[in-house]
Scaffold this motif. Structure first.
Motif, PDB file in Angstrom:
ATOM      1  N   THR A  14       0.645  -1.194  -0.120  1.00 52.02           N
ATOM      2  CA  THR A  14       0.072  -0.006   0.029  1.00 52.02           C
ATOM      3  C   THR A  14       0.703   1.147   0.100  1.00 52.02           C
ATOM      4  N   LEU A  15       2.308   0.996   0.275  1.00 54.80           N
ATOM      5  CA  LEU A  15       2.945   2.332   0.350  1.00 54.80           C
ATOM      6  C   LEU A  15       3.140   2.912  -0.957  1.00 54.80           C
ATOM      7  N   ARG A  16       3.194   4.420  -1.312  1.00 57.98           N
ATOM      8  CA  ARG A  16       3.035   5.170  -2.432  1.00 57.98           C
ATOM      9  C   ARG A  16       4.530   5.333  -2.761  1.00 57.98           C
ATOM     10  N   ASP A  17       5.275   5.578  -1.991  1.00 52.79           N
ATOM     11  CA  ASP A  17       6.475   6.168  -2.240  1.00 52.79           C
ATOM     12  C   ASP A  17       7.629   6.037  -1.304  1.00 52.79           C
ATOM     13  N   GLU A  18       8.783   6.522  -1.609  1.00 54.23           N
ATOM     14  CA  GLU A  18       9.957   6.339  -0.577  1.00 54.23           C
ATOM     15  C   GLU A  18       9.981   6.971   0.741  1.00 54.23           C
ATOM     16  N   ASP A  19       9.307   8.122   0.778  1.00 59.18           N
ATOM     17  CA  ASP A  19       8.982   8.599   1.904  1.00 59.18           C
ATOM     18  C   ASP A  19       8.120   7.918   3.002  1.00 59.18           C
ATOM     19  N   ALA A  21       7.669   4.695   2.509  1.00 59.16           N
ATOM     20  CA  ALA A  21       8.272   3.382   2.840  1.00 59.16           C
ATOM     21  C   ALA A  21       9.488   3.346   4.015  1.00 59.16           C
ATOM     22  N   LEU A  22      10.010   4.686   4.024  1.00 58.11           N
ATOM     23  CA  LEU A  22      10.800   5.081   5.054  1.00 58.11           C
ATOM     24  C   LEU A  22      10.209   5.265   6.427  1.00 58.11           C
ATOM     25  N   ARG A  23       9.251   5.834   6.413  1.00 61.18           N
ATOM     26  CA  ARG A  23       8.424   6.091   7.571  1.00 61.18           C
ATOM     27  C   ARG A  23       8.071   4.765   8.234  1.00 61.18           C
ATOM     28  N   PHE A  24       7.271   3.783   7.294  1.00 61.01           N
ATOM     29  CA  PHE A  24       6.813   2.549   7.679  1.00 61.01           C
ATOM     30  C   PHE A  24       7.929   1.764   8.315  1.00 61.01           C
TER      31      PHE A  24
END
Length: 96
Positions: A14-19, A21-24
Motif C-alpha cells: 500500500t505504500l506510495r513512495d520512498e518517504d 516506505a521509510l516512515r513505515f
C-alpha cells in the motif's frame, strides 16, 4: 507463509513512495534491524553488479556467510531480489 507475513506484505504494497516506505520501515524495525536489512540489500545490489565477495566484504563489512546467503537467495530464491533489482534498473534508465 503465515497470515501475519501476508498481512505485512499487503501493508508494504500500500505504500506510495520512498518517504512512506521509510516512515513505515522506521516504525516497524529497530535501528539495528533496519541497518541489517539495508546491508543485505546493498550486498544484493553489489552481487548483481558483479562485485567480488572480497570487495563486498571490504565495502560493507558483511561476513562471507551473509554474502553467500544473499547470493543463494539472489540466484535460487523466489526472484524477489531480481524483481526489485530489475525494476530499479528500468526506472534509472527511464530517468536518463
Amino acid at each position: 507463509m503465515s497470515d501475519a507475513t501476508r498481512e505485512l506484505a499487503l501493508a508494504v504494497a500500500t505504500l506510495r513512495d520512498e518517504d512512506e516506505a521509510l516512515r513505515f520501515l522506521r516504525d516497524l524495525c529497530t535501528v539495528n534491524e533496519l541497518r541489517e536489512i539495508a546491508a543485505r540489500w546493498e550486498v544484493a545490489r553489489l552481487l548483481d553488479g558483479g562485485t567480488s565477495y572480497h570487495e563486498i566484504s571490504e565495502r560493507t563489512g558483511a561476513s562471507s556467510a551473509t554474502i553467500s546467503r544473499v547470493n543463494q537467495w539472489l540466484r535460487y530464491g523466489r526472484d524477489g531480489y531480481r524483481l526489485v533489482l530489475d525494476r530499479q534498473a528500468r526506472s534509472r534508465r527511464r530517468r536518463r
